[in-house]
Design a protein around this motif. Structure first.
Motif, PDB file in Angstrom:
ATOM      1  N   VAL A  40       0.907  -1.102   0.159  1.00  0.00           N
ATOM      2  CA  VAL A  40       0.108  -0.139  -0.014  1.00  0.00           C
ATOM      3  C   VAL A  40       1.095   1.218   0.157  1.00  0.00           C
ATOM      4  N   SER A  41       0.699   2.151  -1.036  1.00  0.00           N
ATOM      5  CA  SER A  41       1.347   3.581  -0.715  1.00  0.00           C
ATOM      6  C   SER A  41       0.144   4.645  -0.734  1.00  0.00           C
ATOM      7  N   GLU A  42       0.655   5.952  -0.521  1.00  0.00           N
ATOM      8  CA  GLU A  42      -0.487   6.908  -0.797  1.00  0.00           C
ATOM      9  C   GLU A  42      -1.090   7.151  -2.033  1.00  0.00           C
ATOM     10  N   THR A  43      -0.731   6.746  -3.089  1.00  0.00           N
ATOM     11  CA  THR A  43      -1.331   6.852  -4.356  1.00  0.00           C
ATOM     12  C   THR A  43      -2.001   5.293  -4.901  1.00  0.00           C
ATOM     13  N   SER A  44      -1.536   4.285  -4.212  1.00  0.00           N
ATOM     14  CA  SER A  44      -1.977   2.881  -4.982  1.00  0.00           C
ATOM     15  C   SER A  44      -2.106   1.961  -3.711  1.00  0.00           C
ATOM     16  N   CYS A  45      -2.962   0.836  -4.115  1.00  0.00           N
ATOM     17  CA  CYS A  45      -3.087  -0.435  -3.416  1.00  0.00           C
ATOM     18  C   CYS A  45      -2.919  -1.570  -4.227  1.00  0.00           C
ATOM     19  N   SER A  46      -1.955  -2.321  -4.012  1.00  0.00           N
ATOM     20  CA  SER A  46      -1.426  -3.524  -4.749  1.00  0.00           C
ATOM     21  C   SER A  46      -2.531  -4.398  -5.013  1.00  0.00           C
ATOM     22  N   GLU A  47      -2.554  -5.057  -6.087  1.00  0.00           N
ATOM     23  CA  GLU A  47      -3.526  -6.113  -6.457  1.00  0.00           C
ATOM     24  C   GLU A  47      -3.165  -7.242  -6.319  1.00  0.00           C
ATOM     25  N   VAL A  48      -1.850  -7.481  -5.827  1.00  0.00           N
ATOM     26  CA  VAL A  48      -1.120  -8.802  -5.368  1.00  0.00           C
ATOM     27  C   VAL A  48      -1.398  -8.910  -3.940  1.00  0.00           C
TER      28      VAL A  48
END
Length: 82
Positions: A40-48
């Motif tokens: 997880v980051s401020e701009t995205s959330c991993s799909e894996v």
């Protein structure tokens, strides 16, 4: 009874998480610890997604859980018995 560590990868996580959750809930009495990981980051959330399970049951029960998880598309399962 055996002690088993199981790793489950899910990609894409958002598409299959509800199915996986239903299966894990069904087998909840044999799962002693569950750890879910994804980046997880401020701009995205991993799909894996990665789920680590500590299971205390017979090997037959572990194989039933593995079979049900593998019936879900885009899911991989590996485990080791200690």
């Amino acid at each position: 009874m055996e002690t088993t560590i199981m790793a489950i990868t899910i990609d894409p996580r958002s598409a299959h998480a509800p199915q996986i959750q239903t299966i894990l809930t069904k087998h909840g009495c044999i799962i002693t610890t569950r750890l879910g990981l994804h980046e997880v980051s401020e701009t995205s959330c991993s799909e894996v997604g990665l789920i680590i399970l500590h299971i205390h049951s017979s090997l037959d029960e572990v194989k039933v859980l593995e079979k049900e998880l593998l019936e879900v598309n885009d899911v991989k399962v590996k485990y080791m018995t200690l």
